[in-house]
Design a protein around this motif. Structure first.
Motif, PDB file in Angstrom:
ATOM      1  N   ARG A 350      -2.938  -1.353   9.424  1.00 55.22           N
ATOM      2  CA  ARG A 350      -1.633  -1.245   9.369  1.00 55.22           C
ATOM      3  C   ARG A 350      -0.987  -2.105   8.331  1.00 55.22           C
ATOM      4  NH1 ARG A 350      -3.223  -4.583  13.577  1.00 55.22           N
ATOM      5  NH2 ARG A 350      -1.936  -6.707  13.654  1.00 55.22           N
ATOM      6  N   ARG A 351       0.269  -1.623   7.774  1.00 56.96           N
ATOM      7  CA  ARG A 351       0.989  -2.666   6.923  1.00 56.96           C
ATOM      8  C   ARG A 351       1.367  -4.159   7.464  1.00 56.96           C
ATOM      9  NH1 ARG A 351       6.954  -1.688   3.569  1.00 56.96           N
ATOM     10  NH2 ARG A 351       6.312  -3.118   2.096  1.00 56.96           N
ATOM     11  N   VAL A 352       0.834  -4.927   6.557  1.00 62.31           N
ATOM     12  CA  VAL A 352       1.269  -6.537   7.091  1.00 62.31           C
ATOM     13  C   VAL A 352       1.620  -7.123   5.791  1.00 62.31           C
ATOM     14  CG1 VAL A 352       0.237  -8.619   7.621  1.00 62.31           C
ATOM     15  CG2 VAL A 352      -0.730  -6.750   8.632  1.00 62.31           C
ATOM     16  N   ILE A 353       3.013  -7.348   5.912  1.00 63.20           N
ATOM     17  CA  ILE A 353       3.620  -8.001   4.722  1.00 63.20           C
ATOM     18  C   ILE A 353       3.572  -9.524   4.466  1.00 63.20           C
ATOM     19  CG2 ILE A 353       5.559  -5.966   4.412  1.00 63.20           C
ATOM     20  CD1 ILE A 353       7.516  -7.545   5.882  1.00 63.20           C
ATOM     21  N   GLU A 354       3.746 -10.017   3.395  1.00 67.05           N
ATOM     22  CA  GLU A 354       3.547 -11.685   3.497  1.00 67.05           C
ATOM     23  C   GLU A 354       4.313 -12.307   4.226  1.00 67.05           C
ATOM     24  OE1 GLU A 354       1.107 -13.282   1.326  1.00 67.05           O
ATOM     25  OE2 GLU A 354       0.305 -11.211   1.587  1.00 67.05           O
ATOM     26  N   ARG A 355       5.651 -12.150   4.435  1.00 63.85           N
ATOM     27  CA  ARG A 355       6.529 -12.843   5.157  1.00 63.85           C
ATOM     28  C   ARG A 355       6.153 -12.787   6.657  1.00 63.85           C
ATOM     29  NH1 ARG A 355      11.214 -10.330   7.038  1.00 63.85           N
ATOM     30  NH2 ARG A 355      11.459  -8.243   6.388  1.00 63.85           N
ATOM     31  N   THR A 356       5.764 -12.042   7.009  1.00 60.32           N
ATOM     32  CA  THR A 356       5.365 -11.732   8.380  1.00 60.32           C
ATOM     33  C   THR A 356       3.872 -11.679   8.559  1.00 60.32           C
ATOM     34  OG1 THR A 356       5.553  -9.302   8.336  1.00 60.32           O
ATOM     35  CG2 THR A 356       7.500 -10.595   9.081  1.00 60.32           C
ATOM     36  N   ARG A 357       2.930 -12.142   7.886  1.00 64.14           N
ATOM     37  CA  ARG A 357       1.378 -11.876   7.888  1.00 64.14           C
ATOM     38  C   ARG A 357       0.934 -12.622   9.160  1.00 64.14           C
ATOM     39  NH1 ARG A 357      -0.530 -15.598   2.669  1.00 64.14           N
ATOM     40  NH2 ARG A 357       0.082 -17.581   3.564  1.00 64.14           N
ATOM     41  N   MET A 358       1.559 -13.579   9.848  1.00 65.72           N
ATOM     42  CA  MET A 358       1.143 -14.311  11.085  1.00 65.72           C
ATOM     43  C   MET A 358       0.931 -13.146  12.038  1.00 65.72           C
ATOM     44  SD  MET A 358       0.215 -17.362  10.017  1.00 65.72           S
ATOM     45  CE  MET A 358       0.005 -18.129  11.519  1.00 65.72           C
TER      46      MET A 358
END
Length: 560
Positions: A350-358
């Motif tokens: 799934r997509r995990v973007i940097e600003r919400t990677r947690m």
């Protein structure tokens, strides 16, 4: 590597003093007829073992952790009995009532001092799973195994103790700390620089690098002082740290602390800095942390490092786990798959973007159904469904997913963003699939071994003349760089299991013999003191394992 346990001691010629090895091997009892380049913790160690520029080496990520790297456990993970009591504190003074009793001696209030037994009770213990209709869904193996190890052990990876002779083992060596009669190992899990074993009675022993608490126990150790002048004089002709002492607690197998006695552990797994344990009822405990390109990512959204075993709240009915460098795949009894950890290369499906990677640290399903097996490479993932189809996703820079992305494969950071069917495997029935950093391997139901991906360190075990040109990508000098098509490795007996390290591999055949190939400069292929790369699968033959039937192999960064 491992062999079935025997009722007697190890055979003549297999003692630590007479044999050596860079892998862990398990063999079954004769009574009966599952990488990463290590993260060096000192500049000297790094320079001593760094491979030549021609070798594929991932970006190093230091595992050294300061005290500030360890965050307190969450409220649910920190029991009230962890609070300290100052038993020596003096009570408040008693006031004088009047002048005529001022001369009387003051009585002190009694303070209950904790006994040693009370202090013992205050040790951390993880919570016991609580849920309705809990039932046993998996049993622990009962087959005890002897464990053989080989490779580089400068960071305690081999579990042979602090002796200087245990630092480098070029051929398989029996681990003397894991006897079958008193310990009885039934499963081995190998991480990047640490290892865990599960015993017949459900205990977990660990050894190796503990910088981010992957060992699940306290290994604090103060090295003895050394007279610098004397040391310099004794080592005036030495350019290495081979004689430096290593932590005896990290280099010797020791029990994980904090698991409740009430749970029954049936399986274990290791990533680079994390260790996991599955109970017979399908719950999962974990400790350590995940890392990313920036360093430590975290254990969960509110916990940087789990210093003790932590019951994962969002998982149940788990029957198997496969671990990449910093991501986890968990298979449930209903055929669904959960993924969590670092998702920078889409290895979570799934997509995990940097600003919400947690958010990636929370185990989540991502659409796969009726799955019967999972496998992981360093930064890519696989799943096999009930109809035999193989799905892949994650980093695909060298075609390690087995999918050619219309000419984009070969570019930096190219990935398969979501589970995609590997059409080139449709003609095979896959019974096991796994991967290294940039290559992959699979075993078919009829014993064929397939490999694909990067090959410039001989990861695939296939000679250049045996490669199919239509599936091979060449560099500017005309040398083969990688292949995207799963290809049968020739000239091998029927294979039952395969394990992939960062750039090396070990396959176990149906006769119980081990074959290794790939990057070997740190002796992780177990072929002896030359420390060279091995082009094609080559029998590991030494006195320790020659007469043994091997049943398992697991590969770390520079150890087996």
């Amino acid at each position: 590597m491992a062999r079935p346990a025997r009722s007697k001691a190890a055979p003549k010629g297999s003692s630590p003093s007479s044999t050596a090895a860079t892998a862990t091997t398990i063999a079954e009892s004769k009574s009966k007829s599952n990488g990463v380049v290590p993260r060096k913790r000192t500049a000297a160690a790094a320079s001593a073992s760094a491979p030549p520029a021609k070798k594929p080496v991932p970006n190093p990520r230091s595992k050294r952790a300061s005290a500030t790297n360890v965050a307190p456990s969450s409220k649910d993970d920190t029991p009230e009995n962890d609070m300290e009591v100052d038993a020596d504190a003096e009570p408040s003074a008693v006031s004088d009532r009047d002048s005529d009793i001022a001369e009387r001696p003051t009585k002190k209030a009694k303070v209950a001092r904790p006994s040693s037994a009370d202090v013992e009770l205050k040790k951390y213990v993880a919570p016991v799973p609580k849920a309705r209709n809990i039932k046993v869904i998996r049993e622990r193996s009962a087959a005890k195994m002897d464990i053989f190890v080989f490779g580089k052990g400068d960071m305690c990876e081999l579990g042979l103790g602090p002796d200087a002779k245990a630092r480098t083992v070029t051929r398989p060596r029996l681990n003397p700390f894991l006897p079958t009669d008193t310990v009885g190992v039934v499963q081995v899990a190998v991480g990047g620089m640490h290892t865990a074993v599960l015993t017949h009675d459900g205990k977990i022993l660990t050894w190796g690098v503990n910088d981010q608490n992957a060992l699940g126990r306290n290994t604090s150790w103060e090295a003895p002082e050394v007279d610098i002048d004397t040391a310099d004089a004794d080592n005036s002709d030495s350019d290495d740290d081979d004689d430096a002492q290593i932590n005896p607690l990290e280099s010797t197998p020791g029990p994980v602390e904090g698991l409740p006695d009430e749970v029954n552990i049936v399986s274990i797994a290791c990533s680079d800095s994390l260790t996991l344990a599955i109970t017979d009822t399908g719950f999962v405990y974990a400790w350590g942390t995940f890392r990313c390109s920036d360093g430590i990512l975290g254990f969960s959204e509110d916990q940087r490092i789990a210093i003790h075993p932590f019951l994962l709240p969002n998982l149940k009915n788990i029957v198997d786990i496969s671990a990449g460098v910093d991501h986890i795949l968990a298979l449930s009894s209903t055929g669904t798959v959960f993924a969590w950890g670092n998702g920078q290369q889409y290895q979570l499906g799934r997509r995990v973007i940097e600003r919400t990677r947690m958010n990636g640290l929370v185990p989540r399903e991502f659409g796969l159904k009726k799955i019967v097996a999972v496998g992981a490479g360093s930064y890519h993932s696989f799943a096999v469904d009930a109809s035999g189809r193989v799905w892949a996703w994650g980093l695909n820079q060298y075609g390690q997913c087995g999918i050619d992305l219309e000419g984009k494969t070969g570019e930096d950071g190219v990935a398969v963003p979501k589970p995609t069917i590997v059409k080139s495997l449709a003609k095979y029935k896959i019974v096991q699939i796994t991967g290294g950093e940039h290559h992959s391997a699979a075993v078919t139901d009829d014993g064929k071994l397939l490999t694909w991906g990067r090959l410039d360190a001989n990861q695939l075990g296939i000679k250049a003349e045996d490669l199919k040109s239509e599936y091979t990508v060449y560099d500017e000098h005309g040398k083969p760089r990688f292949i995207t098509e799963p290809t049968v490795v020739p000239n091998l007996p029927s294979i039952s299991k395969v394990a992939c390290g960062t750039h090396h591999n070990i396959a176990i055949d149906v006769y119980g013999k081990a074959h290794s190939w790939g990057f070997g400069e740190n002796f992780q292929v177990g072929q002896g003191p030359a420390g060279e790369d091995i082009l094609i699968p080559t029998l590991i033959d030494n006195t320790a394992t020659r007469n043994e039937r091997l049943i398992f192999a697991g590969c770390g960064g520079d150890h087996i």
